[in-house]
Design an enzyme around this catalytic site. Sequence first.
Site, PDB file in Angstrom:
ATOM      1  N   CYS A 162      24.153 -19.557   2.332  1.00 48.86           N
ATOM      2  CA  CYS A 162      24.772 -20.942   2.047  1.00 48.86           C
ATOM      3  C   CYS A 162      25.626 -21.712   3.193  1.00 48.86           C
ATOM      4  O   CYS A 162      25.945 -22.671   3.243  1.00 48.86           O
ATOM      5  CB  CYS A 162      25.302 -21.373   0.656  1.00 48.86           C
ATOM      6  SG  CYS A 162      24.321 -20.598  -0.571  1.00 48.86           S
ATOM      7  N   HIS A 294      32.311 -27.377  -0.823  1.00 50.05           N
ATOM      8  CA  HIS A 294      31.015 -26.608  -1.009  1.00 50.05           C
ATOM      9  C   HIS A 294      30.394 -27.080  -2.448  1.00 50.05           C
ATOM     10  O   HIS A 294      29.036 -27.290  -2.667  1.00 50.05           O
ATOM     11  CB  HIS A 294      31.314 -25.276  -1.053  1.00 50.05           C
ATOM     12  CG  HIS A 294      30.155 -24.220  -1.181  1.00 50.05           C
ATOM     13  ND1 HIS A 294      29.058 -24.607  -0.119  1.00 50.05           N
ATOM     14  CD2 HIS A 294      29.678 -23.505  -1.809  1.00 50.05           C
ATOM     15  CE1 HIS A 294      28.103 -23.850  -0.317  1.00 50.05           C
ATOM     16  NE2 HIS A 294      28.343 -22.993  -1.262  1.00 50.05           N
ATOM     17  N   GLU A 305      37.203 -23.149  -5.346  1.00 50.04           N
ATOM     18  CA  GLU A 305      37.295 -23.835  -4.131  1.00 50.04           C
ATOM     19  C   GLU A 305      38.555 -24.718  -4.459  1.00 50.04           C
ATOM     20  O   GLU A 305      39.289 -24.786  -3.744  1.00 50.04           O
ATOM     21  CB  GLU A 305      36.110 -24.714  -3.825  1.00 50.04           C
ATOM     22  CG  GLU A 305      35.963 -25.565  -2.812  1.00 50.04           C
ATOM     23  CD  GLU A 305      34.754 -26.240  -2.464  1.00 50.04           C
ATOM     24  OE1 GLU A 305      34.562 -26.564  -1.368  1.00 50.04           O
ATOM     25  OE2 GLU A 305      34.006 -26.273  -3.119  1.00 50.04           O
ATOM     26  N   LYS A 326      26.390 -32.343  -3.207  1.00 48.06           N
ATOM     27  CA  LYS A 326      25.367 -31.590  -3.765  1.00 48.06           C
ATOM     28  C   LYS A 326      24.914 -32.307  -5.334  1.00 48.06           C
ATOM     29  O   LYS A 326      23.600 -32.013  -5.825  1.00 48.06           O
ATOM     30  CB  LYS A 326      25.672 -30.138  -4.034  1.00 48.06           C
ATOM     31  CG  LYS A 326      25.747 -29.542  -2.923  1.00 48.06           C
ATOM     32  CD  LYS A 326      26.266 -27.893  -3.039  1.00 48.06           C
ATOM     33  CE  LYS A 326      26.126 -27.288  -1.869  1.00 48.06           C
ATOM     34  NZ  LYS A 326      27.121 -27.456  -0.768  1.00 48.06           N
ATOM     35  N   HIS A 331      21.622 -28.348  -3.641  1.00 46.20           N
ATOM     36  CA  HIS A 331      22.033 -27.470  -2.710  1.00 46.20           C
ATOM     37  C   HIS A 331      21.096 -27.145  -1.765  1.00 46.20           C
ATOM     38  O   HIS A 331      20.023 -26.325  -2.155  1.00 46.20           O
ATOM     39  CB  HIS A 331      22.630 -26.289  -3.758  1.00 46.20           C
ATOM     40  CG  HIS A 331      23.389 -25.185  -2.806  1.00 46.20           C
ATOM     41  ND1 HIS A 331      23.156 -25.127  -1.435  1.00 46.20           N
ATOM     42  CD2 HIS A 331      24.347 -24.179  -3.139  1.00 46.20           C
ATOM     43  CE1 HIS A 331      23.952 -24.107  -1.037  1.00 46.20           C
ATOM     44  NE2 HIS A 331      24.675 -23.440  -2.191  1.00 46.20           N
ATOM     45  N   PHE A 390      27.081 -16.549  -0.412  1.00 38.73           N
ATOM     46  CA  PHE A 390      26.864 -15.360  -1.086  1.00 38.73           C
ATOM     47  C   PHE A 390      26.931 -14.405  -0.138  1.00 38.73           C
ATOM     48  O   PHE A 390      26.820 -14.505   1.258  1.00 38.73           O
ATOM     49  CB  PHE A 390      25.610 -15.286  -1.356  1.00 38.73           C
ATOM     50  CG  PHE A 390      25.214 -15.850  -2.982  1.00 38.73           C
ATOM     51  CD1 PHE A 390      26.141 -16.405  -3.515  1.00 38.73           C
ATOM     52  CD2 PHE A 390      23.921 -15.820  -3.434  1.00 38.73           C
ATOM     53  CE1 PHE A 390      25.942 -16.815  -5.007  1.00 38.73           C
ATOM     54  CE2 PHE A 390      23.721 -16.257  -4.692  1.00 38.73           C
ATOM     55  CZ  PHE A 390      25.052 -16.698  -5.392  1.00 38.73           C
TER      56      PHE A 390
END
Length: 402
Positions: A162, A294, A305, A326, A331, A390
Site C-alpha cells: 500500500c 492513510h 495513525e 479512501k 483503497h 503491510f
Amino acid sequence: MNRVVITGAGTVNPLGADVPATFAAMQEGRCGIGPLDIADVDRLSIQIGGQVKDYDETTHFNRQQISLYDRFTQFTLLAAREAIGQSGLTFSGALADKSGVVLGTSGGGLNTQDENYRAVYEAGKNRVHPFIVPKLMNNAAASHVSMEWNLRGPSFTVATACASSNHAMGQAFNMVRCGMASVMVTGGSEAMLCFGGIKAWEGLRVMSRDACRPFSATRNGMVQGEGAGVFVFEDYAHAKARGAEILCEVVGFAMSSDASDIVMPSKQGAARAIAGAITDAKLPKDMVGYINAHGTGTAANDKTECAAVADVFGAHADNLMLSSTKSMHGHLIGGTGAVELLACIMALKDGIIAPTIGYEEPDPECALDVVPNVAREASVDVALSNAFAFGGLNAVLALRKH
C-alpha cells in the site's frame, strides 16, 4: 540540490476519468464505492468496491494494444497522457535521456493472472497467449509509459504493497533533486478488483461489506478500489525557464520500516516517517496545515495513525486537518498514494480540503479534525501525504504551495 515541482497531473479512478472530475467529486464528497460488476461476484462475501465504472477499453486502445495492456497498464497510460499533456513537455534528444518513469503497483497485472488461471484450471486449456508474461509483469506499465513518451532515463517499478506509489514518487523526487534526472513521470496504479484479488483480501477479515468510514467509531473495515494517478515531477529551474504552470512543490520525503509485524502497524514507525518528511523539507512542524491520511477504515490503522500524528505534532495536532479520501474512492492498494496526492494538490492550489465521508460517530482514539463529511475551504501552505503498508513499510511526502 534542485528544487522539484509538479507540472502535470493525471488520473483514472472511481471518482472520475480525469483530474477535474476527481476534484469535483472530492469537493462534493461524492462516494465512488458501490456494488461490484465482476465475474462470480455472487461467490464473494465482499461485493462492494471502488470500481472504475463505464470503462470501455476498446474506446482507448486497439486490439493489439489490449493484448499487451492489462487493466492496470491501461489506467496508467491514460493518466500519464493527461499528466504529460498538461505539462506541455515533449521528450527528445538530451531531455529524453534525462527523463524517466518510476511507478508503484502491488499486484501488477492481476486481472491477466486471474483470467489465465481460469483458462488453464477451470476451462482446461493447455495454451495461453504468448504475451501473458509481458502483460502481467509489475513493470509493464512503467515500460509502456517509457516507450510511449520516449523516456530514456531511469525507469522502474516499486512494489511495497500500500506504500508503493509513495515510495515510487519519493524515488522520483530524489532523482530530480539530486540531478540524476530533469523530469520524472511518477505515481502508481492498481487493478485488483477481480475474483482472485478480492477473495485474497477477504481472507484477511479486514474488509467492510457496506462502506469505508475512516476514523468513525462505527467503522468496520476497508474497501478496495482501483485506478491510477500519474504526475510530472520536474526540476524547478527547467520548469521556470519554459514558463510551465506549477501545481505545487515537492519539498520532503521520508521512509521508515516498523521492523515488527507483517500486518499490524506501529505508531513509532509511522511517526518516524512523518517526522522525517518534515525534517527533510527543512520546515517547522507548525507550517503543516493538512495531512492526507492513510486512513483505511480499520481500527488498527486509524488509531495508530492518529496516535503517530499526535506524537509528532504535539499541541499543533489540534490545528491540523487530516482526512481520508479512501472513504470516497476506496483503497487503491499500490496506486492509492498517487490518487490521494491529488487531494494534497487541491488543498495547496485551490484551498479546498477533501472530506472524510461516511463519518458517523467520534472515536475518542481518533480525536483529530478529520474534516467530517463536507469539504472545507482553507488556506494551506504545506501538506503531507501518508502511506503505511503491510510489511511495516512507511512513506510520507511533503508538498508546499507554489
